[in-house]
Enzyme design. Sequence first.
Site, PDB file in Angstrom:
ATOM      1  N   HIS A 162      33.550  40.328  28.857  1.00 28.62           N
ATOM      2  CA  HIS A 162      32.792  41.273  29.686  1.00 28.62           C
ATOM      3  C   HIS A 162      32.891  42.724  29.218  1.00 28.62           C
ATOM      4  O   HIS A 162      32.158  43.578  29.715  1.00 28.62           O
ATOM      5  CB  HIS A 162      33.210  41.147  31.160  1.00 28.62           C
ATOM      6  CG  HIS A 162      32.075  41.329  32.121  1.00 28.62           C
ATOM      7  ND1 HIS A 162      32.149  40.963  33.432  1.00 28.62           N
ATOM      8  CD2 HIS A 162      30.835  41.864  31.971  1.00 28.62           C
ATOM      9  CE1 HIS A 162      31.003  41.265  34.045  1.00 28.62           C
ATOM     10  NE2 HIS A 162      30.190  41.815  33.175  1.00 28.62           N
TER      11      HIS A 162
ATOM     12  N   ASP B 153      30.808  38.905  39.816  1.00 28.42           N
ATOM     13  CA  ASP B 153      32.091  38.712  39.126  1.00 28.42           C
ATOM     14  C   ASP B 153      33.158  38.309  40.137  1.00 28.42           C
ATOM     15  O   ASP B 153      33.131  38.754  41.292  1.00 28.42           O
ATOM     16  CB  ASP B 153      32.496  40.069  38.489  1.00 28.42           C
ATOM     17  CG  ASP B 153      33.419  39.938  37.295  1.00 28.42           C
ATOM     18  OD1 ASP B 153      34.343  39.097  37.337  1.00 28.42           O
ATOM     19  OD2 ASP B 153      33.223  40.697  36.326  1.00 28.42           O
TER      20      ASP B 153
ATOM     21  N   HIS C 127      36.105  39.267  39.530  1.00 28.06           N
ATOM     22  CA  HIS C 127      37.025  40.404  39.355  1.00 28.06           C
ATOM     23  C   HIS C 127      36.278  41.714  39.582  1.00 28.06           C
ATOM     24  O   HIS C 127      35.052  41.725  39.651  1.00 28.06           O
ATOM     25  CB  HIS C 127      37.612  40.347  37.939  1.00 28.06           C
ATOM     26  CG  HIS C 127      38.206  39.012  37.591  1.00 28.06           C
ATOM     27  ND1 HIS C 127      37.498  38.034  36.912  1.00 28.06           N
ATOM     28  CD2 HIS C 127      39.420  38.479  37.888  1.00 28.06           C
ATOM     29  CE1 HIS C 127      38.263  36.955  36.784  1.00 28.06           C
ATOM     30  NE2 HIS C 127      39.430  37.184  37.366  1.00 28.06           N
TER      31      HIS C 127
ATOM     32  N   ASP D  41      36.850  44.460  37.464  1.00 30.78           N
ATOM     33  CA  ASP D  41      36.637  45.028  36.119  1.00 30.78           C
ATOM     34  C   ASP D  41      36.637  46.557  36.143  1.00 30.78           C
ATOM     35  O   ASP D  41      35.905  47.206  35.398  1.00 30.78           O
ATOM     36  CB  ASP D  41      35.325  44.511  35.505  1.00 30.78           C
ATOM     37  CG  ASP D  41      35.416  43.042  35.112  1.00 30.78           C
ATOM     38  OD1 ASP D  41      36.465  42.422  35.338  1.00 30.78           O
ATOM     39  OD2 ASP D  41      34.421  42.507  34.577  1.00 30.78           O
TER      40      ASP D  41
ATOM     41  N   HIS E 212      38.395  43.746  28.759  1.00 27.99           N
ATOM     42  CA  HIS E 212      37.354  43.129  29.610  1.00 27.99           C
ATOM     43  C   HIS E 212      37.613  43.347  31.100  1.00 27.99           C
ATOM     44  O   HIS E 212      36.751  43.009  31.916  1.00 27.99           O
ATOM     45  CB  HIS E 212      37.151  41.633  29.274  1.00 27.99           C
ATOM     46  CG  HIS E 212      38.214  40.709  29.759  1.00 27.99           C
ATOM     47  ND1 HIS E 212      37.982  39.379  30.024  1.00 27.99           N
ATOM     48  CD2 HIS E 212      39.530  40.923  30.017  1.00 27.99           C
ATOM     49  CE1 HIS E 212      39.115  38.811  30.436  1.00 27.99           C
ATOM     50  NE2 HIS E 212      40.057  39.720  30.421  1.00 27.99           N
TER      51      HIS E 212
ATOM     52  N   ASP F 100      29.079  37.693  35.322  1.00 27.00           N
ATOM     53  CA  ASP F 100      30.265  37.072  34.734  1.00 27.00           C
ATOM     54  C   ASP F 100      30.323  35.663  35.309  1.00 27.00           C
ATOM     55  O   ASP F 100      30.351  35.497  36.535  1.00 27.00           O
ATOM     56  CB  ASP F 100      31.501  37.883  35.136  1.00 27.00           C
ATOM     57  CG  ASP F 100      32.759  37.445  34.405  1.00 27.00           C
ATOM     58  OD1 ASP F 100      32.918  36.230  34.176  1.00 27.00           O
ATOM     59  OD2 ASP F 100      33.574  38.323  34.084  1.00 27.00           O
TER      60      ASP F 100
ATOM     61  N   ASP G 232      32.585  33.739  35.668  1.00 20.41           N
ATOM     62  CA  ASP G 232      33.728  33.439  36.541  1.00 20.41           C
ATOM     63  C   ASP G 232      33.455  33.840  37.986  1.00 20.41           C
ATOM     64  O   ASP G 232      34.233  33.494  38.892  1.00 20.41           O
ATOM     65  CB  ASP G 232      35.040  34.007  35.991  1.00 20.41           C
ATOM     66  CG  ASP G 232      35.127  35.525  35.976  1.00 20.41           C
ATOM     67  OD1 ASP G 232      34.548  36.176  36.855  1.00 20.41           O
ATOM     68  OD2 ASP G 232      35.812  36.062  35.085  1.00 20.41           O
TER      69      ASP G 232
ATOM     70  N   GLU H 292      31.317  35.811  29.403  1.00 21.48           N
ATOM     71  CA  GLU H 292      32.571  35.072  29.600  1.00 21.48           C
ATOM     72  C   GLU H 292      32.397  33.551  29.555  1.00 21.48           C
ATOM     73  O   GLU H 292      33.259  32.806  30.031  1.00 21.48           O
ATOM     74  CB  GLU H 292      33.297  35.504  30.895  1.00 21.48           C
ATOM     75  CG  GLU H 292      33.719  36.979  30.905  1.00 21.48           C
ATOM     76  CD  GLU H 292      35.017  37.292  30.139  1.00 21.48           C
ATOM     77  OE1 GLU H 292      35.734  36.350  29.734  1.00 21.48           O
ATOM     78  OE2 GLU H 292      35.284  38.510  29.944  1.00 21.48           O
TER      79      GLU H 292
HETATM   80 MN    MN Z   1      34.000  40.410  34.420  1.00 17.64          MN
END
Ligand code: MN
Length: 309
Positions: A95, A121, A123, A125, A138, A225, A227, A270
């Site tokens: 990312h 996402d 996360h 980030d 990332h 992303d 994830d 990702e």
């Molecule tokens: Mn990310």
Amino acid sequence: MLHTPRPVEIVSAAIGEGARDGGCKYGASALLAAGLAQALSDSGCEVGARTMVTSDPLQATDRMDTVARFNQALAEAVAPLALTGAQLLVLGGDHSCAVGSWSGMAQALRPHGRLGLIWVDAHLDAHTPESSESNAPHGMPLAALLGHGSAALTQLFGWSGKIRPENLAIIGARSYESAERQLLESLGVQVIYMEEVARRGFEDCFAQARAAVTAGCAGWGVSLDIDGLDPGDAPATGTPVAHGIALAEAMAALRSCHGDPRLVGLEIVEYNPLHDFGGQTARAVIALAVAGLGVPATAASAALAARPA
Ligand SMILES: [Mn+2]
């Protein structure tokens, strides 16, 4: 209403050095080998030339230098493509490539106005080198795009703050550190955490975020992303987090973007083909790309019918 679909330019962002698990460096090439471009064509898209930008640690002094050099090259590749009026599909890569993707798009839009961004996402980030324990780049791209962190990432094209806080929304976050949350809260960035997505549904959250980030913008995009998705639907990623967004909901939200003349780009990152035994996650990513950029069946057949014999 009948409209001419804009061509899609595919940009491969081959970088894995920003992540602990670097196999996503091969994500874009694996997706192309799995038929992503053909799937877009089959859905009625005109697919333009492909561009590939590859990280080169042998030319760099360390990991952050690798990531910074790569993002400079990516931003310089993306900006002229964005100026053609095409829709960009950036395929990561880890990312950290978002710094180059969205700096390039912000630079292209700059004479016309601001760039809006929806960030999907698990996360946030939003680390800076000072706040990050892992020091993995990332985990830093959003902070960099907002103008915080290493100057090598924030100052591409000689200016910082590529995204303004009011033009950013994050959806699906469920794994993060307090320093990231504090930075985003201090800036007033809208974060729709996963608990709220689970309660309201992703489409509803996405529509709200879209209305907010695009207000007064010259263009907007989505950085996805994988994830952010539920690992049951997209397991082949370096940092999976349980209880994520359902693939079908993500596809439905992306379909709602079709025909939006201000949508400048979609970035999907990702994806790690080294974990993708059987190809389930490749199929999920291809389905997301087609949902966001493909031509819905009704519009494609109308365009075909309208074509002179
Ligand atoms: Mn990310």
